[in-house]
Write an enzyme that holds these catalytic residues in place. Structure first.
Site, PDB file in Angstrom:
ATOM      1  N   GLU A  34       0.837  -1.207   0.000  1.00 41.50           N
ATOM      2  CA  GLU A  34       0.000   0.000   0.000  1.00 41.50           C
ATOM      3  C   GLU A  34       0.869   1.253   0.000  1.00 41.50           C
ATOM      4  O   GLU A  34       0.564   2.241  -0.680  1.00 41.50           O
ATOM      5  CB  GLU A  34      -0.927  -0.003   1.217  1.00 41.50           C
ATOM      6  CG  GLU A  34      -1.792   1.245   1.368  1.00 41.50           C
ATOM      7  CD  GLU A  34      -2.762   1.482   0.204  1.00 41.50           C
ATOM      8  OE1 GLU A  34      -3.327   2.593   0.122  1.00 41.50           O
ATOM      9  OE2 GLU A  34      -2.936   0.567  -0.638  1.00 41.50           O
ATOM     10  N   ASP A  36       3.851   1.439  -1.320  1.00 39.69           N
ATOM     11  CA  ASP A  36       4.379   1.519  -2.687  1.00 39.69           C
ATOM     12  C   ASP A  36       3.345   2.105  -3.644  1.00 39.69           C
ATOM     13  O   ASP A  36       3.680   2.896  -4.532  1.00 39.69           O
ATOM     14  CB  ASP A  36       4.808   0.132  -3.177  1.00 39.69           C
ATOM     15  CG  ASP A  36       6.009  -0.404  -2.414  1.00 39.69           C
ATOM     16  OD1 ASP A  36       6.720   0.407  -1.791  1.00 39.69           O
ATOM     17  OD2 ASP A  36       6.224  -1.629  -2.439  1.00 39.69           O
ATOM     18  N   SER A  81      34.535  14.780  20.494  1.00 41.07           N
ATOM     19  CA  SER A  81      34.578  13.351  20.807  1.00 41.07           C
ATOM     20  C   SER A  81      34.333  13.170  22.300  1.00 41.07           C
ATOM     21  O   SER A  81      34.154  14.139  23.039  1.00 41.07           O
ATOM     22  CB  SER A  81      35.934  12.770  20.411  1.00 41.07           C
ATOM     23  OG  SER A  81      36.973  13.485  21.064  1.00 41.07           O
ATOM     24  N   LEU A  82      34.314  11.928  22.762  1.00 37.04           N
ATOM     25  CA  LEU A  82      34.109  11.624  24.175  1.00 37.04           C
ATOM     26  C   LEU A  82      35.356  10.984  24.763  1.00 37.04           C
ATOM     27  O   LEU A  82      36.079  10.260  24.078  1.00 37.04           O
ATOM     28  CB  LEU A  82      32.933  10.658  24.352  1.00 37.04           C
ATOM     29  CG  LEU A  82      31.537  11.158  23.987  1.00 37.04           C
ATOM     30  CD1 LEU A  82      30.546  10.009  24.046  1.00 37.04           C
ATOM     31  CD2 LEU A  82      31.105  12.275  24.916  1.00 37.04           C
ATOM     32  N   LYS A 116      26.434   2.791  22.668  1.00 39.28           N
ATOM     33  CA  LYS A 116      27.396   3.494  21.813  1.00 39.28           C
ATOM     34  C   LYS A 116      27.411   2.803  20.452  1.00 39.28           C
ATOM     35  O   LYS A 116      28.059   1.771  20.270  1.00 39.28           O
ATOM     36  CB  LYS A 116      28.785   3.495  22.436  1.00 39.28           C
ATOM     37  CG  LYS A 116      29.784   4.376  21.683  1.00 39.28           C
ATOM     38  CD  LYS A 116      31.119   4.429  22.399  1.00 39.28           C
ATOM     39  CE  LYS A 116      32.067   5.365  21.663  1.00 39.28           C
ATOM     40  NZ  LYS A 116      32.341   4.930  20.281  1.00 39.28           N
ATOM     41  N   CYS A 427      34.835 -29.432  -3.394  1.00 37.90           N
ATOM     42  CA  CYS A 427      35.360 -30.747  -3.765  1.00 37.90           C
ATOM     43  C   CYS A 427      34.326 -31.450  -4.628  1.00 37.90           C
ATOM     44  O   CYS A 427      33.132 -31.437  -4.321  1.00 37.90           O
ATOM     45  CB  CYS A 427      35.650 -31.558  -2.502  1.00 37.90           C
ATOM     46  SG  CYS A 427      35.859 -33.324  -2.800  1.00 37.90           S
ATOM     47  N   CYS A 433      34.016 -38.702  -1.039  1.00 40.13           N
ATOM     48  CA  CYS A 433      34.883 -37.951  -0.124  1.00 40.13           C
ATOM     49  C   CYS A 433      34.467 -38.245   1.314  1.00 40.13           C
ATOM     50  O   CYS A 433      33.330 -37.984   1.703  1.00 40.13           O
ATOM     51  CB  CYS A 433      34.772 -36.455  -0.412  1.00 40.13           C
ATOM     52  SG  CYS A 433      35.698 -35.414   0.729  1.00 40.13           S
TER      53      CYS A 433
END
Length: 672
Positions: A34, A36, A81-82, A116, A427, A433
């Site tokens: 809907e 869209d 910054s921190l 963070k 392989c 195998c």
């Protein structure tokens, strides 16, 4: 105002409302189809009336031409910054410094506590409610103009949802890439034979710095706001937490894990809680950010050097460490996939000693430009297998040896081939195998497949090594004397294995299909195939068109299934299994009886003690439930096991019904 203009404005407002509900509140009111439909209606009207197009229209996120380069932008207020702390003692010292400046007891101090996010800091400027500029943090003073790329991120509003927007509002936050989107991005790159990203942060950075916004628009980026910079013409609340809630109310996305905590002890509880939740958040975080909540107190505390005195980042223990690559071994998986495994000098990463790490495939070895003897960076996140994400090339020793990808299988010496379009080399030995045979048999007996208790990995290893079994059908031909000759197999253990094999002969069609180990066919697909075809003959004779009619079966999976049933040795193994007495009831059309889960959306979270997540999901689906992966306002029930995390918290915040594992099992038993 014309009728067309009214229609356009109404469509824009409707789309903005639904973008807010979806991206900010996580509460979609309409299906994607809907949305869209409304979007394409607006786009068609704007194409017919280009004079009515505005820069803040939902249709204008993408469309600009590629840039020649990024212009520089000077931040009006520096993006600082921190400072970091890495222990409780360092955090207490931070609180003590605040106490000394404010003469406030730590127990009385309120903090706004946030995850963070491990992404890129971005500043977004709105003028009169419209997004006009976006810039990276850069060096804190000057960043790059990424406005066109930021406009493509779907959860960022191009216009604020308020009738009275500030004259100028600068919002700062983090752009990151959720793990699910990162995985899809790398899978698509591998399928195209392109390089992959080492981690979500690198992927987010690379996506934001694309000169062509159309490329950025295809990347699954998300933005969460964490602070306000410039605010002209805005009456802001007096606390940081309230400001974040105000941002959310005008359409700005804010992280859902932010909490208010009073006193240092409660802040540390938040740190430990978010650390425990970390593996299931769905996005990378590398610690917590702890901020004094009252803005007036922030102003009194001020700044030192390039960081505020009123905030700190309490980082988690490192998830990345450096060590030396001693060797590389090549392992063979159930489907023949050759995986290079790095043998490392043991190193302690995120609480665990790591001595092995995956190198994925040959492309990854080439991308990393890695050699034996190199100093490498190892990353371990949550329960993810450790991986090498980088090489310190400056430390490469003179005797470093190149890694040579084998051309022959290290187990059976069959040729190794890589099909065009696939990143994985395989392989070609098939069940010839021993490595593939062992892994296929381990899969066959596993709990989620045939569930043969008493026949584990070590027993399979012995049986194959002594050439006592070659195919799954051979398991049902074993006898007591043969088993008792094996190591650690007394009469009691041998009889238990035989009893389990006999019991496993009665199974379900879905389990049997899954146990066969067809590439790309997991439990959910096996269940869908069983429910669609009802019996094995119908599945064996299905053509590609019929297979693709099954839910979740696309062209690739359909082809895998189709080819499997065209190999005579697979038919022979299945016939032999049936001859040994393996059987099941054909799937019948069942009327689902009324039960609390019928036609309800259910989310599972935490660890279930009585069954696996997939088993619980299958039971719920049998009872008519839709099992979802995330909690929203449309969720009806959340089933919470041990160590339930953010999904449980969100359910409680939204008022969604929460059910314990015991309550779930009681209902299942009463309706089974």
């Amino acid at each position: 105002m014309t009728d067309i203009q009214n229609q356009i404005n109404q469509l824009r407002n409707t789309l903005r409302h639904h973008e807010y509900q979806y991206h900010v509140l996580d509460n979609p009111e309409i299906p994607d189809s809907e949305y869209d439909r409304l979007f394409h209606r607006l786009k068609a009207l704007e194409q017919q009336h280009p004079e009515l197009i505005s820069a803040d229209s939902p249709t204008q996120r993408v469309g600009a031409k590629p840039l020649a380069g990024f212009a520089q932008i000077t931040h009006e207020l520096p993006m600082l910054s921190l400072d970091n702390v890495f222990s409780d003692e360092e955090f207490y010292a931070f609180v003590k410094r605040i106490q000394e400046r404010l003469i406030t007891l730590p127990d009385n101090l309120e903090f706004c506590c946030e995850p963070k996010l491990d992404g890129l800091a971005v500043s977004i400027l709105y003028e009169n409610g419209r997004l006009v500029q976006a810039a990276t943090r850069g060096d804190g003073t000057t960043g790059e103009d990424i406005t066109l790329n930021i406009r493509t991120i779907r959860n960022i509003p191009l216009q604020l949802l308020t009738d009275n927007p500030p004259v100028r509002l600068e919002v700062r936050g983090e752009v990151f890439m959720p793990q699910e989107g990162f995985d899809r991005l790398n899978e698509a790159a591998l399928a195209r034979g392109e390089k992959t990203f080492a981690n979500p942060r690198n992927a987010a950075a690379g996506s934001l710095r694309q000169l062509d916004p159309k490329i950025t628009s295809q990347r699954p980026l998300v933005w969460n706001a964490y602070s306000i910079g410039i605010a002209e013409g805005a009456d802001l609340p007096p606390t940081h937490y309230e400001r974040l809630q105000w941002l959310k109310s005008i359409g700005i996305p804010v992280n859902g894990e932010i909490r208010l905590c009073r006193g240092a002890e409660n802040v540390l509880k938040f740190y430990r809680t978010i650390q425990e939740k970390r593996p299931e958040l769905g996005y990378d975080i590398d610690g917590t950010v702890l901020k004094v909540n009252e803005i007036a107190l922030q102003e009194r505390l001020g700044f030192i050097s390039k960081a505020p005195r009123w905030a700190i980042a309490y980082k988690f223990p490192a998830q990345e460490e450096m060590t030396v690559l001693n060797d590389v071994e090549f392992q063979v998986g159930r489907t023949g996939a050759i995986t290079p495994v790095a043998k490392l000098q043991p190193v302690f990463v995120a609480g665990v000693t790591v001595s092995n790490a995956t190198l994925h495939n040959g492309d990854e070895i080439a991308r990393l430009d890695i050699a034996i003897g190199d100093t490498v960076i190892v990353r371990r996140a949550g329960d993810v297998i450790p991986q090498i994400i980088g090489v310190v090339h400056d430390r490469r020793p003179p005797n470093a040896e190149p890694i040579i990808f084998p051309t022959l299988c290290p187990v059976c010496h069959s040729a190794i081939v890589r099909i065009e379009g696939e990143a994985v080399a395989r392989c070609t030995g098939g069940l010839f195998c021993d490595a593939q045979r062992k892994e296929s048999l381990k899969h066959f007996v596993s709990r989620r497949a045939m569930d043969i208790d008493g026949v584990g990995a070590k027993l399979i290893e012995q049986l194959v090594d002594r050439e006592l079994i070659r195919t799954p059908a051979d398991l049902f031909k074993l006898d007591l004397i043969t088993l008792m000759r094996l190591e650690r197999m007394g009469e009691k253990s041998a009889q238990k294995a035989l009893d389990s094999l006999e019991k496993a002969k009665k199974t379900t069609l879905a389990r049997f299909i899954f146990a066969l180990g067809i590439r790309e066919v997991g439990e959910a697909t096996a269940l869908n195939l069983a429910n669609f075809f009802k019996n094995l003959t119908a599945l064996q004779t299905a053509d590609l068109e019929q297979l693709q009619a099954v839910s979740d079966v696309g062209e690739v999976v359909a082809n895998r299934i189709y080819v499997f049933w065209r190999e005579q040795h697979n038919i022979d193994v299945v016939n032999d299994l049936i001859a040994q007495g393996v059987h099941w009831d054909d799937v019948e059309e069942k009327q689902v009886n009324e039960n609390p889960f019928k036609e309800k959306t259910v989310v599972l979270t935490g660890t279930l003690s009585q069954m696996g997540r997939n088993e619980a999901k299958a039971l719920l689906q049998q009872m008519g439930a839709k099992v979802a992966g995330s909690v929203s306002a449309k969720t009806h029930i959340v089933i919470a096991g041990d160590s339930a995390g953010s999904k449980l918290s969100k359910a409680q915040d939204l008022g969604v019904a929460v059910m314990s594992e015991a309550e779930f099992l009681e209902i299942v038993n009463s309706f089974s």
